[in-house]
Design an enzyme around this catalytic site. Sequence first.
Site: not given
Length: 697
Positions: A34-35, A37-38, A83, A174, A290, A408, A411, A426, A431
């Site tokens: 990660d370092a 990449y940072d 579709s 999708e 498919k 409502c 009330c 409402c 109320c």
Amino acid sequence: MESAEAKSRIEWLVAEINRNDRLYYVEARPVIADADYDRMYEELIALEKEFPQYKDPNSPTVRVSGAPIDGFVQVRHEPPMKSLDKCYEKGDLVQFDAFLRREMPGGAEWRYVVEPKIDGVSMSLLYEDRRLVRAATRGNGEVGDDVTQNVRTIRSIPKTLPDDAPDMLEVRGEVYMTRDGFVRLNESLDEAGRQTFMNPRNACAGSLKLLDPKVVATRPLDMVVYNAGGVGCDGFRSHTEMIEAFRRWGFPVAPWSRTASTIEEAIAAIDELGGLRHDFRFEMDGAVLKVDERSLYGGLGSTAHSPRWARAYKYAPERAETVLRGITVQVGRSGVLTPVAELEPVELAGSVISRATLHNADQIAEQDIRVGDHVWLVKAGDVIPAIDGVLKEKRTDAIVPYVFPVACPVCGGPVERLEGEVAIRCVNPGCPAQLQRRLQHFASRNALDIKALGGRVADLLVERGLVKDPLDLFTLDYDALQDLDVGEAGAPRKFGRNALNMKAAVDAARTMPLDRWLFATGISNVGATVARDIADAHERMSDLPGSPVLAEVLANAERKGKDRRVLPIKVEAAKSVLAFFESEYGKAYLERLISLGIDPVRAAPEEKATEGPLVGAGVVLTGSLSRPRSEYAKLIELAGGTVQSAVTGKTRYLVAGENVGATKTEKAKALGTEVIDENRLKELLGIAEKPVQGMLF
Ligand code: IVH
């Protein structure tokens, strides 16, 4: 650095960051720390600042900075996005096979592919010069909406393609919202007093329609690419080959697929897939069968609606039939009317269910749900019980259409549907139902923590007219309250000493810090963490009306590109707080508070631990964690840290739980924040579980 050198360095960094994003997000096999990449990311940001002329519009650093969009431009699909014909029986698949045998040219042989059918929003992605230039929804198949800015925020979608991809390429697939991301999103919408989504698909569609890509970036969206578009896909012999190329080029593809040489094998694969349907991060609403040989597609052609080379198979849903006994309409603290289905209890996927949310009046009307109906119950996102259709054939004449209350239900006051909202509210500020919920919220643990004020007591105080506003708690006659009967019918019980406990808690609330008060006030979009961010930037409650800090948040949101800054307060929250203190009620509320001698102040920094592993550290919690967030928040504060709702320059750690949305980690990396996992957090807090020593047997 020389200009030419900067140019090639920027290009290299963009390519390298994109490659690592793909390895991390699509293939789940990161190859660098990660370092490292940072460091690359930071270097790229710095170089782009110094040499803006070489900044690539598709640079990984610009993904979430899109400015709000005014509306969506329409896009024509060429060829149209069709579709799929659906079927529900295995026999229909055998018939499909027989149909193909008749239609195919003599001697043609083909294999089948089986894939999950993902329930989301169909999307076309267009690349020119191997750069993402347009993303468009399916719309009506012929014409859809250009949602490029929003789709750009989806981390797993490649923004540039490798050199061996065609110059011009359109792929289709999708976009979906992850199932657990959906649950979390609804929780936070609910906490902020806002309308929740019905299922992951609606949440996904709703998110893609948002006009502010910054908000979209916070939504847990992802994509699966499964089909060719109009350009760049002609060269593939088979679907499998094409998907494999898509995968190589960095597209997210279905995590599961099988090929089969006969329809029987294909049906077996569909059964196998059916057993896995609850295990995917997306909602799967069937299988797609498919023909694998793309060379045969042209001869088969398509109907106006769908291609002839594929079929969707819908699994019998895991659902239960039950009877809708009634519809209760609940009134939330912001007045939103939420209909709840009262059901004949029934078992579904491991639990007995007797209630299901109906979300809003539209859902009842669209599905024509009536009291007395036999209904199908399913679990939305596999967790939340929902009604999924009515067995109309079982409906008798006595069952009449449901009429949503025009007043409502509590009330009797007027209800209103606000422009552009599905929610009906409402609008009577007095109320009792709203008041009761507001009172409960006011007293809740993360608000002013008045334990003796439970649901029953809150009910009674409102019912007897003793409390007409939460602030009335400060002027109640607690001695008289000791005689209040809080028992059930036939079993009287006096409130007694609890009245005095309540008084003590109410007194203690006077000196509660600003963030607690702000949360307790129950302003829309202001959850506990947001309240803290706002409180951090203000001295006292009376600074909030017309606050320049909040005005700056709104002004900043209007800015574009590099002028826009990362501010720790959410725009929606800033808007809501300003609007609240401008409203008649908000003004009266603050005035009354001041006259009660209360003007909540920001938690004094000295209240925070001055030593501890997290002193001065901002910490953002994200993803699913094994313990409640509030618990971690306490521990972090005890260790001297501050919990923030969004990553800012002050964030030292982003704690990434399970299924973390990509945007948060991306932003964290951009700002140089360390991304740690839950175990590391536990270590920092000194609560890591000790490894078991030795064997037990
Ligand atoms: S292939 C010409 N494959 O289902 C359309 N579609 O109900 C060919 N869908 O509009 C589409 N998963 O949005 C295909 N694995 C998959 C799919 C899939 C979901 C969607 C697609 C289509 C809808 C039809």
